[in-house]
Scaffold this motif. Sequence first.
Motif, short mmCIF file in Angstrom:
data_model
loop_
_atom_site.label_atom_id
_atom_site.label_comp_id
_atom_site.label_asym_id
_atom_site.label_seq_id
_atom_site.Cartn_x
_atom_site.Cartn_y
_atom_site.Cartn_z
N ILE A 88 0.87 -1.16 0.00
CA ILE A 88 0.00 0.00 0.00
C ILE A 88 0.91 1.22 0.00
O ILE A 88 1.93 1.23 0.65
N GLU A 89 0.49 2.22 -0.74
CA GLU A 89 1.33 3.41 -0.76
C GLU A 89 1.39 4.01 0.63
O GLU A 89 0.61 3.69 1.50
N HIS A 137 3.30 -13.40 -7.45
CA HIS A 137 2.09 -13.04 -6.72
C HIS A 137 1.40 -11.89 -7.44
O HIS A 137 2.07 -11.04 -8.02
N VAL A 138 0.09 -11.89 -7.41
CA VAL A 138 -0.66 -10.78 -8.00
C VAL A 138 -1.45 -10.08 -6.90
O VAL A 138 -2.26 -10.70 -6.22
N ASP A 139 -1.16 -8.82 -6.72
CA ASP A 139 -1.87 -8.03 -5.71
C ASP A 139 -2.96 -7.21 -6.37
O ASP A 139 -2.70 -6.49 -7.33
N VAL A 140 -4.15 -7.31 -5.82
CA VAL A 140 -5.24 -6.46 -6.29
C VAL A 140 -5.68 -5.58 -5.13
O VAL A 140 -6.04 -6.08 -4.06
N VAL A 141 -5.61 -4.29 -5.33
CA VAL A 141 -6.05 -3.35 -4.30
C VAL A 141 -7.18 -2.51 -4.88
O VAL A 141 -7.01 -1.84 -5.90
N VAL A 142 -8.33 -2.58 -4.23
CA VAL A 142 -9.50 -1.83 -4.67
C VAL A 142 -9.62 -0.59 -3.80
O VAL A 142 -9.90 -0.69 -2.61
N ARG A 143 -9.39 0.55 -4.41
CA ARG A 143 -9.42 1.79 -3.65
C ARG A 143 -10.82 2.33 -3.52
O ARG A 143 -11.54 2.44 -4.51
N VAL A 145 -13.51 5.37 -2.11
CA VAL A 145 -13.71 6.74 -1.64
C VAL A 145 -15.18 6.89 -1.26
O VAL A 145 -16.00 6.02 -1.58
N LEU B 86 1.73 5.83 -7.47
CA LEU B 86 1.74 4.38 -7.57
C LEU B 86 1.78 3.73 -6.20
O LEU B 86 2.47 4.21 -5.29
N ALA B 87 1.06 2.65 -6.05
CA ALA B 87 0.95 1.96 -4.77
C ALA B 87 1.89 0.79 -4.74
O ALA B 87 1.51 -0.34 -4.92
N ILE B 88 3.14 1.10 -4.52
CA ILE B 88 4.15 0.05 -4.40
C ILE B 88 4.72 0.14 -3.02
O ILE B 88 4.92 1.23 -2.49
N SER B 136 -12.98 3.69 -6.47
CA SER B 136 -12.39 4.77 -7.26
C SER B 136 -11.43 4.19 -8.29
O SER B 136 -11.27 4.75 -9.37
N HIS B 137 -10.83 3.08 -7.97
CA HIS B 137 -9.77 2.58 -8.84
C HIS B 137 -9.33 1.20 -8.37
O HIS B 137 -9.36 0.93 -7.17
N VAL B 138 -8.98 0.36 -9.30
CA VAL B 138 -8.47 -0.97 -8.95
C VAL B 138 -7.04 -1.09 -9.44
O VAL B 138 -6.76 -0.95 -10.63
N ASP B 139 -6.14 -1.30 -8.50
CA ASP B 139 -4.73 -1.46 -8.85
C ASP B 139 -4.37 -2.94 -8.89
O ASP B 139 -4.64 -3.66 -7.93
N VAL B 140 -3.75 -3.35 -9.97
CA VAL B 140 -3.25 -4.71 -10.05
C VAL B 140 -1.73 -4.64 -10.19
O VAL B 140 -1.22 -4.00 -11.12
N VAL B 141 -1.03 -5.25 -9.26
CA VAL B 141 0.43 -5.29 -9.33
C VAL B 141 0.86 -6.74 -9.42
O VAL B 141 0.55 -7.54 -8.54
N VAL B 142 1.57 -7.07 -10.48
CA VAL B 142 2.05 -8.43 -10.69
C VAL B 142 3.51 -8.49 -10.29
O VAL B 142 4.36 -7.87 -10.92
#
Lengths: 147, 147
Positions: A88-89, A137-143, A145, B86-88, B136-142
């Motif tokens: 997470i940022e 690994h695949v991370d999915v983060v649903v933001r 508001v 970016l959410a890293i 608001s947004h879905v982040d996918v990080v592989v």
Amino acid sequence: MSKPENNPSIKCGVTSAAISARLRGAGLRPTRQRCSLATLLFGKGDRHISAEMLHEEAVKAGVRVSLATIYNTLHQFQQSGMLRELAIEGQKSYFDTNISNHNHFYIEERGELIDIPGDCVRVDGLPEAPPGMRISHVDVVVRLVKA
Amino acid sequence: MSKPENNPSIKCGVTSAAISARLRGAGLRPTRQRCSLATLLFGKGDRHISAEMLHEEAVKAGVRVSLATIYNTLHQFQQSGMLRELAIEGQKSYFDTNISNHNHFYIEERGELIDIPGDCVRVDGLPEAPPGMRISHVDVVVRLVKA
DNA sequence: CTGTGTGCAAACTCTTTGCATAAGT
DNA sequence: ACTTATGCAAAGAGTTTGCACACAG
């Protein structure tokens, strides 16, 4: 990772012997601090926790432990696969005691994380990893508001 | 009075009028620093950049700008929707000049980010947002590791 | 005993802030 | 002129490190 043997000395509730065995299985000496922290971390279901939060909990629980040791321990647990670090940022690190496949809602406004069970979400169409690499690994983060 | 171009010693280049208009449209006064930074950021295609990196680039390009202004400017651009943060994990913040829908490979070992075009990846089965919230947004990080 | 783990405090990195000065309109 | 932006340096948050002491095996 360790298979629980039927140890007659184990009692109900927090089983220090099981914790010790688990730590040993991870190649970590079951010291007082590590046992206490493991008990705090894994004794209450799935959690998202920062170093600061864990330190505060430990102090409240009467465990004498320094912040430096908290950081060391969290990273050791992570490297042993007992914890997962969350992406997470922000400048704070969070660790997740749930290492199974799942994802997260993130409420930016409050910095709050909510689990999404792993079997809900399906990700399709991922490209192949570049040569010499593989997907770990695949991370999915649903933001989220406010609506 | 109607002279949109400013100081000729600045490397805003041929597009300074367009940059100025863009900043103005975002409610930001087109100062020398903001123009220069916008030119650096958006003049070279999609980029993932940290404050430190941008500062270094600016200095190399002969733009006199402080690190504090870099941070201010990046956040202003982000709030105007010109950049996406970016959410890293990690202590550094990265900003993405590509604000369209897309995702990322992340090579943990090298801290490197690679774009995945947005239309490749499809995410299904997301649960609804909790009451009072919206997605608001879905982040996918592989995450990639060596094979 | 022997070697690893821990506590403490200082160092370190990244980021933000306060205020005087400079620049834009 | 009037307002906003910037530079500088210092403060702040989070994290890591070095070394002497303490503890587990």
